[in-house]
Design a protein around this motif. Structure first.
Motif, short mmCIF file in Angstrom:
data_model
loop_
_atom_site.label_atom_id
_atom_site.label_comp_id
_atom_site.label_asym_id
_atom_site.label_seq_id
_atom_site.Cartn_x
_atom_site.Cartn_y
_atom_site.Cartn_z
N GLU A 1 64.52 -11.91 -40.92
CA GLU A 1 63.36 -11.38 -40.18
C GLU A 1 62.12 -12.23 -40.43
O GLU A 1 61.31 -12.46 -39.53
N THR A 2 61.97 -12.70 -41.67
CA THR A 2 60.85 -13.60 -41.99
C THR A 2 60.97 -14.90 -41.21
O THR A 2 59.98 -15.41 -40.67
N GLU A 3 62.19 -15.43 -41.12
CA GLU A 3 62.41 -16.66 -40.35
C GLU A 3 62.07 -16.45 -38.87
O GLU A 3 61.44 -17.29 -38.25
N LYS A 4 62.50 -15.32 -38.33
CA LYS A 4 62.20 -15.04 -36.92
C LYS A 4 60.70 -14.96 -36.66
O LYS A 4 60.21 -15.41 -35.63
N ALA A 5 59.99 -14.40 -37.62
CA ALA A 5 58.53 -14.23 -37.47
C ALA A 5 57.78 -15.54 -37.67
O ALA A 5 56.80 -15.81 -36.96
N ASP A 6 58.22 -16.35 -38.63
CA ASP A 6 57.42 -17.53 -39.04
C ASP A 6 58.04 -18.88 -38.70
O ASP A 6 57.34 -19.90 -38.72
N GLY A 7 59.36 -18.93 -38.44
CA GLY A 7 60.03 -20.21 -38.19
C GLY A 7 59.70 -20.78 -36.82
O GLY A 7 59.31 -20.05 -35.90
N SER A 8 59.88 -22.11 -36.69
CA SER A 8 59.61 -22.77 -35.40
C SER A 8 60.82 -23.54 -34.88
O SER A 8 60.83 -23.97 -33.74
N TYR A 9 61.87 -23.70 -35.72
CA TYR A 9 63.05 -24.46 -35.32
C TYR A 9 64.02 -23.52 -34.62
O TYR A 9 64.58 -22.61 -35.24
N GLU A 10 64.22 -23.72 -33.33
CA GLU A 10 64.97 -22.76 -32.51
C GLU A 10 66.37 -22.45 -33.03
O GLU A 10 66.76 -21.28 -33.10
N PRO A 11 67.17 -23.47 -33.42
CA PRO A 11 68.51 -23.13 -33.94
C PRO A 11 68.44 -22.22 -35.18
O PRO A 11 69.32 -21.38 -35.38
N ALA A 12 67.41 -22.39 -36.00
CA ALA A 12 67.27 -21.55 -37.21
C ALA A 12 66.90 -20.13 -36.83
O ALA A 12 67.43 -19.17 -37.41
N THR A 13 66.00 -19.96 -35.87
CA THR A 13 65.62 -18.61 -35.46
C THR A 13 66.79 -17.91 -34.76
O THR A 13 66.96 -16.70 -34.86
N LYS A 14 67.63 -18.72 -34.07
CA LYS A 14 68.82 -18.13 -33.43
C LYS A 14 69.84 -17.70 -34.48
O LYS A 14 70.47 -16.65 -34.35
#
Length: 212
Positions: A176-189
């Motif tokens: 959830e933290t990654e979804k909120a703060d990440g910018s690399y699309e494969p990582a948020t997916k």
């Protein structure tokens, strides 16, 4: 004589025209080449735009990958105990499902870190939290892992599911933290997939424990 001179002049004119045509063709060829280079240079940004449409990684993406690798490794370590210790077929199947999902993700996360010029966490690094399940995102302590290894049958099933629920809750929180703060699309997916699959497994384990 005049006719000879006239013939010479015509021949020279034809030769000059031919040279001029060659020169123009060469210029045209250069123009085509330069247009080709221009076209290529125009295609390159478009190709890089396509590559960069996934987004450049940021600090949150790096933290997600570095945290999730040891987190997944511990889940796989726990799942590896199930075939020889679990009493329930459902727990064995669940453990296999967890391993199949998380092993490939470890490889993917490691690949991202390498491509970003970041260090991949060493095997065993942070695999056991010193602060217990309430500490680093649901990681088990070495003592908890020993307790799991020493149990079998129904006792193992209960301990495995109770620990894995906490473990999954930690992974969901990290995702959830990654979804909120990440910018690399494969990582948020990947974070989306982790939230979806592990939330479903938490529900399944609670049902098996009779908590739902």
């Amino acid at each position: 004589m005049n006719s000879k001179r006239s013939l010479v002049r015509r021949t020279a004119a034809v030769a000059a025209s031919a040279v001029a045509a060659l020169v123009l063709a060469a210029c045209g060829g250069n123009g085509d080449n330069s247009a080709g280079h221009d076209g290529h240079s125009k295609a390159s940004p478009s190709a890089s735009a396509s590559a960069s449409s996934q987004g450049q990684q940021n600090a949150a993406d790096v933290a997600f990958a570095k945290g999730m690798i040891p987190h997944h490794r511990q889940a796989v370590e726990m799942a590896d105990l199930a075939p020889s210790r679990a009493g329930s077929a459902e727990v064995k199947a669940l453990a296999e499902q967890i391993k199949k999902a998380q092993d490939p993700e470890i490889k993917t996360l490691s690949g991202w870190l390498t491509s970003w010029g970041e260090e991949v966490p060493a095997e065993g690094a942070m695999d056991h939290s010193e602060h217990g399940a309430s500490g680093m995102s649901g990681m088990m302590t070495a003592e908890e892992m020993d307790k799991l290894k020493d149990s079998s049958g129904k006792a193992f099933d209960t301990a495995f599911m109770e620990m894995m629920i906490k473990h999954h809750e930690g992974a969901v929180s990290m995702a959830e933290t990654e979804k909120a703060d990440g910018s690399y699309e494969p990582a948020t997916k990947m974070a989306d997939a982790i939230i979806s699959s592990q939330t479903a497994e938490i529900t399944q384990m609670n049902e098996l424990l009779g908590k739902n």
